[in-house]
Design a protein around this motif. Sequence first.
Motif, mmCIF file in Angstrom:
data_model
loop_
_atom_site.group_PDB
_atom_site.id
_atom_site.type_symbol
_atom_site.label_atom_id
_atom_site.label_comp_id
_atom_site.label_asym_id
_atom_site.label_seq_id
_atom_site.Cartn_x
_atom_site.Cartn_y
_atom_site.Cartn_z
ATOM 1 N N LEU A 67 16.494 -27.142 -21.159
ATOM 2 C CA LEU A 67 16.015 -25.813 -21.519
ATOM 3 C C LEU A 67 17.143 -24.809 -21.740
ATOM 4 C CD1 LEU A 67 12.912 -25.425 -19.155
ATOM 5 C CD2 LEU A 67 13.007 -26.262 -21.506
ATOM 6 N N SER A 68 18.375 -25.242 -21.523
ATOM 7 C CA SER A 68 19.507 -24.335 -21.673
ATOM 8 C C SER A 68 19.663 -23.780 -23.093
ATOM 9 C CB SER A 68 20.807 -25.019 -21.236
ATOM 10 O OG SER A 68 21.901 -24.158 -21.366
ATOM 11 N N PRO A 69 19.554 -24.584 -24.159
ATOM 12 C CA PRO A 69 19.747 -24.025 -25.507
ATOM 13 C C PRO A 69 18.799 -22.875 -25.837
ATOM 14 C CG PRO A 69 19.917 -26.416 -25.574
ATOM 15 C CD PRO A 69 19.449 -26.067 -24.199
ATOM 16 N N PRO A 70 17.464 -23.032 -25.663
ATOM 17 C CA PRO A 70 16.604 -21.872 -25.960
ATOM 18 C C PRO A 70 16.830 -20.713 -25.000
ATOM 19 C CG PRO A 70 15.319 -23.661 -24.993
ATOM 20 C CD PRO A 70 16.653 -24.220 -25.312
ATOM 21 N N ALA A 71 17.137 -21.032 -23.732
ATOM 22 C CA ALA A 71 17.384 -19.953 -22.774
ATOM 23 C C ALA A 71 18.608 -19.143 -23.166
ATOM 24 C CB ALA A 71 17.565 -20.535 -21.371
ATOM 25 N N MET A 72 19.669 -19.823 -23.585
ATOM 26 C CA MET A 72 20.883 -19.119 -23.983
ATOM 27 C C MET A 72 20.664 -18.314 -25.258
ATOM 28 S SD MET A 72 23.068 -19.693 -21.650
ATOM 29 C CE MET A 72 24.598 -19.208 -22.404
ATOM 30 N N MET A 73 19.840 -18.832 -26.160
ATOM 31 C CA MET A 73 19.538 -18.084 -27.381
ATOM 32 C C MET A 73 18.840 -16.762 -27.062
ATOM 33 S SD MET A 73 18.261 -21.065 -30.021
ATOM 34 C CE MET A 73 17.753 -19.811 -31.212
ATOM 35 N N LEU A 74 18.046 -16.758 -26.011
ATOM 36 C CA LEU A 74 17.330 -15.541 -25.632
ATOM 37 C C LEU A 74 18.179 -14.614 -24.776
ATOM 38 C CD1 LEU A 74 13.842 -17.070 -24.730
ATOM 39 C CD2 LEU A 74 14.402 -15.715 -26.756
ATOM 40 N N LEU A 75 18.952 -15.190 -23.843
ATOM 41 C CA LEU A 75 19.662 -14.382 -22.860
ATOM 42 C C LEU A 75 20.988 -13.824 -23.369
ATOM 43 C CD1 LEU A 75 19.026 -16.544 -19.657
ATOM 44 C CD2 LEU A 75 17.995 -14.337 -20.222
ATOM 45 N N THR A 76 21.682 -14.577 -24.216
ATOM 46 C CA THR A 76 22.992 -14.110 -24.679
ATOM 47 C C THR A 76 22.906 -12.791 -25.443
ATOM 48 O OG1 THR A 76 23.842 -16.378 -24.759
ATOM 49 C CG2 THR A 76 25.037 -14.709 -26.018
#
Length: 235
Positions: free
Chosen positions: A179-188
């Motif tokens: 889940l890191s890729p979508p999470a990073m797309m949202l959080l960064t």
Amino acid sequence: MAGLAESGSNPDVDLLYDINGLAKDAPRWLDRAVAFAGTYGLLVAMVLLVAACWWSVRRRGGEDTASSLAALVWTPLAAGIAVLVNVPIRGFVERPSPFRDHQGLDVLASGRTDFSFVSDHATLTMAMGVGLFVAHRKFGLVGIGLALAEGFCRVYMGVHYPTDVVGGFALGTAVVLLLSPPAMMLLTPVLKAVEGSARGVRLVRAPGVRGAGRDAVVPGARTGAAEAEETDLAA
């Protein structure tokens, strides 16, 4: 599936007895210390490690500050999601705690009534350790070390089978990485927006730390050229 590892003739149970057997030969103060560490201490240490990593990333600065801090925000979120994912897994497997099916264990934690597979403590700590590793390699290695210590403590305490711990490690790691890729797309972008605001920048960068590149400055701060220009105008 409740009969998983109920027999004492398999490696999982044998290793449980071997590790928990250390508690019988250890002094009581050591058992109490391990029980405290395995229940609360290592979790608190992991939270403090995440805070220390945030402080370190703020002071370091650089182009990747926002993405590193986004990974740190994702770390506890991923740990919480992993524990929620574990709820249906435990209900499906329905594996009793080892002390309910095996005699002679030195149980260092009382009052447990929930199922054993997979370990919430192992899931939480490994998720946070892997999340830290994504954000900062050195802090992440320390975090993974704490997670491994947590897993050992849970077996030493007699409240989990070794495979409960391994399952928790796998679950925590999978949730973080998948889940890191979508999470990073949202959080960064959120952290970059905070970094670009006059008030939020101090949450992302320590005072005096410049941002990406030589020319980046803290919002609201005046450069030396600007100050010189103001001096000339005043003269």
